[in-house]
Structures are given as C-alpha cells and as structure tokens.
Design a protein around this motif. Structure first.
Motif, PDB file in Angstrom:
ATOM      1  N   ILE A  21       0.872  -1.181   0.000  1.00 49.05           N
ATOM      2  CA  ILE A  21       0.000   0.000   0.000  1.00 49.05           C
ATOM      3  C   ILE A  21       0.900   1.220   0.000  1.00 49.05           C
ATOM      4  CG2 ILE A  21      -1.778   1.255   1.254  1.00 49.05           C
ATOM      5  CD1 ILE A  21      -2.509  -1.483   2.530  1.00 49.05           C
ATOM      6  N   THR A  22       0.712   2.063  -0.999  1.00 52.58           N
ATOM      7  CA  THR A  22       1.493   3.306  -1.079  1.00 52.58           C
ATOM      8  C   THR A  22       0.612   4.456  -0.635  1.00 52.58           C
ATOM      9  OG1 THR A  22       2.720   2.418  -2.954  1.00 52.58           O
ATOM     10  CG2 THR A  22       2.837   4.782  -2.601  1.00 52.58           C
ATOM     11  N   TYR A  23       1.085   5.186   0.327  1.00 53.14           N
ATOM     12  CA  TYR A  23       0.298   6.357   0.731  1.00 53.14           C
ATOM     13  C   TYR A  23       1.227   7.545   0.961  1.00 53.14           C
ATOM     14  CZ  TYR A  23       1.540   4.922   5.508  1.00 53.14           C
ATOM     15  OH  TYR A  23       2.222   4.553   6.647  1.00 53.14           O
ATOM     16  N   LYS A  24       0.653   8.696   0.787  1.00 57.34           N
ATOM     17  CA  LYS A  24       1.406   9.944   0.977  1.00 57.34           C
ATOM     18  C   LYS A  24       0.827  10.669   2.174  1.00 57.34           C
ATOM     19  CE  LYS A  24       2.497  10.923  -3.845  1.00 57.34           C
ATOM     20  NZ  LYS A  24       2.311  11.870  -4.946  1.00 57.34           N
ATOM     21  N   HIS A  25       1.694  11.256   2.967  1.00 58.46           N
ATOM     22  CA  HIS A  25       1.164  12.145   3.998  1.00 58.46           C
ATOM     23  C   HIS A  25       2.122  13.290   4.251  1.00 58.46           C
ATOM     24  CE1 HIS A  25       3.518  11.001   7.673  1.00 58.46           C
ATOM     25  NE2 HIS A  25       3.757   9.925   6.957  1.00 58.46           N
ATOM     26  N   SER A  26       1.532  14.413   4.628  1.00 54.18           N
ATOM     27  CA  SER A  26       2.314  15.611   4.913  1.00 54.18           C
ATOM     28  C   SER A  26       2.802  15.552   6.361  1.00 54.18           C
ATOM     29  CB  SER A  26       1.433  16.844   4.707  1.00 54.18           C
ATOM     30  OG  SER A  26       2.030  17.965   5.325  1.00 54.18           O
ATOM     31  N   LEU A  27       4.087  15.861   6.560  1.00 50.93           N
ATOM     32  CA  LEU A  27       4.614  15.841   7.932  1.00 50.93           C
ATOM     33  C   LEU A  27       4.166  17.052   8.739  1.00 50.93           C
ATOM     34  CD1 LEU A  27       8.269  14.559   7.455  1.00 50.93           C
ATOM     35  CD2 LEU A  27       6.230  13.281   8.062  1.00 50.93           C
ATOM     36  N   SER A  31       7.951  18.583   9.894  1.00 49.53           N
ATOM     37  CA  SER A  31       8.890  18.700   8.776  1.00 49.53           C
ATOM     38  C   SER A  31      10.248  19.199   9.263  1.00 49.53           C
ATOM     39  CB  SER A  31       8.335  19.656   7.715  1.00 49.53           C
ATOM     40  OG  SER A  31       7.116  19.180   7.193  1.00 49.53           O
ATOM     41  N   LYS A  32      10.247  20.111  10.215  1.00 45.65           N
ATOM     42  CA  LYS A  32      11.528  20.658  10.739  1.00 45.65           C
ATOM     43  C   LYS A  32      12.334  19.525  11.389  1.00 45.65           C
ATOM     44  CE  LYS A  32      13.280  24.509  13.548  1.00 45.65           C
ATOM     45  NZ  LYS A  32      13.689  25.607  12.688  1.00 45.65           N
ATOM     46  N   ALA A  34      12.213  16.382  10.568  1.00 48.62           N
ATOM     47  CA  ALA A  34      12.742  15.551   9.484  1.00 48.62           C
ATOM     48  C   ALA A  34      13.944  16.214   8.824  1.00 48.62           C
ATOM     49  CB  ALA A  34      11.643  15.280   8.449  1.00 48.62           C
ATOM     50  N   HIS A  35      13.877  17.534   8.609  1.00 42.28           N
ATOM     51  CA  HIS A  35      15.034  18.240   8.038  1.00 42.28           C
ATOM     52  C   HIS A  35      16.250  18.098   8.951  1.00 42.28           C
ATOM     53  CE1 HIS A  35      13.245  20.068   4.532  1.00 42.28           C
ATOM     54  NE2 HIS A  35      12.244  20.571   5.243  1.00 42.28           N
TER      55      HIS A  35
END
Lengths: 158, 158
Positions: A21-27, A31-32, A34-35
């Motif tokens: 199952i491929t899914y996309k999600h916004s962090l 996000s900071k 993850a950076h």
C-alpha cells in the motif's frame, strides 16, 4: 537473522496474500524534525510548563495540553534509561519474516531531556547499565531520509 | 554527562515535507480443514459443497466449522448443484490496486440452491447492463484449477 521454514505450496492448504500500500502524507509541523534528521541532528519541542522535550516533536504537550513551539537541540548523546532484548524468534512487522533479534532496544534520555528509543550496538546486555552514556551513530548523509531510522543505532561511549 | 553546547535550531529549514511511504504485508493464510475440503472439491470435482448445522439446519457456503448463529460444531457436508439466484450485484467501473480483473466487471452475491447463505463471486458471460437481481446463475470453472476460490472463473446466467 531471518529464519526460513518450508511453506505449504498448495493453495487449498495455505496461500500468501502479498499487498503493498502506497500512501502519501504531509509531515506538517514535524517537517523541521525531518530536516534536522537529514542534517544529523535531533531536535524536539519544549513544553513551556515543565520544560520537558518531546521526541518525535509534538505541537501540543501530551501532559499539559499546551501549545509547545520552542525547538531545542537534543545533542548527540543520551543516558540509558532501560533496555530489553528479544530472546526468541519474532516476526518483523516490516517484512513478515520470522527472525532472531541480536541487538537490544534501548530507551535513552537525551541531553535536551527528550526521551527516545533505538537499537543498541552492544549485544551483551550484561554490559548495559542504566545511566551509561550512549551516542548516536548515523547513516551516511546521502542515505538519510529524514526518518528516525537515520539513526542506525546507539553505541556506548567508552 | 558533560552537556553538549546547545546549538541554535534557526538554521534548520521548516519547508513542509510530503512523504510517500509503502507499507508491505505478506501474510500466509491457512485455510483450515473445512476450507481445505471446500477448495479441493472445487479443484478435483468441480463441485460446490456446503456444510449443515445440526441444530438450526442452516447450510453455509462457504463452509465453516462452527455455526455463527448457534455456535454448534458442523460436520455434515452437503453437495450443491452450484446453481443459484443472484441476490445483489455491483458493477465496478474504475481501477483500484489488487482487483481480480480489469474493470469494467461485475460481482455479486449468489444464493446457491440448497444453501442458506450467499457466496460472493464474479459475474461474467453477460452484458453488464443486462444483469438483474433474481437471475438464475451457474458457475463456470477454469480448465486449470489449483484449489482456489478463483478456480470458479465466474458465475453466468443460466
């Protein structure tokens, strides 16, 4: 180590049910974080009430339910809170393989007071003592993806 | 532990990240003794079998070990003709992962003659716009059968 055993080949007895199952999600807010992981750093958000930091970071303190937006670097080291090792074969939830688990899992309190867990390089659990200092060993920069497993494992500091 | 000098987090980007994640599963499903008999009868004899509850006399297809109504253990097998009545259906017109075939196609619930429950399966051999509830259906078996429910290629109108 992955343990292989013979599987029945007759679908009237057993069958495999492979799915991807491929899914996309916004962090979003994370996000900071993850950076920072891509840069080889661990950062956390700090609660304005008691100053405790949370990893992975949360925008609302889980204890006091107040907004926490101050980011704090957690350093590269932490002290061992607890450790456990799985001494029997268990399924890897990522692959479905039955495998043995050589490395202990450790809970660490980082220098910035956040707690996180990870794998430990020391396979002899008799050498692990609470309070001992561990440092993060990272993937090479080009292999990092901004995920917590960019930290390959934690290694005791001599 | 000597605390590290706290680094500023101002140099860490905050650009939102969207991640694409793949979740894998590869379960091994065992069909059990009851399922095994059902599938081997389809494979070897092109016959659909139901199982009858000794207490409430219902006949279940696909078969199961315990009656879901009264929990009695079932062991009386009933040979069915395979023919039945279409109770409900749907026509799939768009593609999603892991579909049994390319759309457009139809599948429905067929209540087999002599059974108390319906079986879900593909409908074929008919114009998709002419399928109607109440149609009499019969199974079409594949030439090469392996012991799977898909050894029945589809149900078609009699």
């Amino acid at each position: 180590m992955v343990l292989k055993k013979e599987e029945p080949q007759d679908p009237a007895v057993a069958f495999r049910y492979p799915r991807v199952i491929t899914y996309k999600h916004s962090l979003g807010y994370q996000s900071k974080f993850a950076h920072a992981l891509k840069m080889g750093r661990i950062i956390a958000t700090k609660c304005p009430v008691d100053g405790r930091c949370t990893v992975p970071p949360r925008i609302v303190c889980p204890m006091h339910h107040v907004r926490q937006t101050e980011w704090v670097d957690q350093g590269q080291r932490g002290k061992l809170i607890s450790a456990f090792k799985i001494n029997f074969p268990m399924f890897d939830s990522r692959t479905g393989d039955l495998k043995t688990w050589e490395y202990p899992i450790v809970a660490i309190e980082l220098e910035g007071s956040a707690r996180m867990d990870g794998w430990c390089a020391e396979t002899d659990t008799s050498k692990l003592k609470t309070g001992m200092i561990l440092e993060a060993i990272w993937r090479p920069p080009e292999e990092r993806k901004g995920r917590v497993d960019d930290i390959l494992y934690w290694k005791p500091v001599e | 532990m000597t605390p590290q000098i706290k680094k500023s987090v101002a140099d860490i980007p905050e650009e939102p990240i969207v991640v694409e994640v793949q979740a894998y599963s590869n379960f091994l499903v065992t069909v059990g003794n009851t399922g095994n008999k059902f599938l081997t009868e389809i494979r070897d004899n092109k016959t659909l079998m139901g199982i009858k509850c000794p207490t409430c006399k219902k006949v279940y297809v696909p078969p199961r070990l315990h009656c879901p109504t009264c929990f009695a253990k079932m062991s009386e097998w009933v040979k069915l003709s395979g023919k039945g009545t279409l109770e409900t259906f749907t026509v799939v017109r768009y593609a999603e992962p892991y579909m049994p075939k390319e759309p457009p196609y139809a599948y429905g619930v067929i209540k087999l003659d002599g059974a108390s429950t319906g079986i879900v399966h593909l409908i074929g051999g008919v114009d998709l716009n002419k399928i109607k509830v109440g149609m009499k259906m019969e199974p079409v078996f594949k030439e090469q059968r392996v012991g799977s429910i898909l050894d029945i290629e589809y149900f078609k109108p009699v």
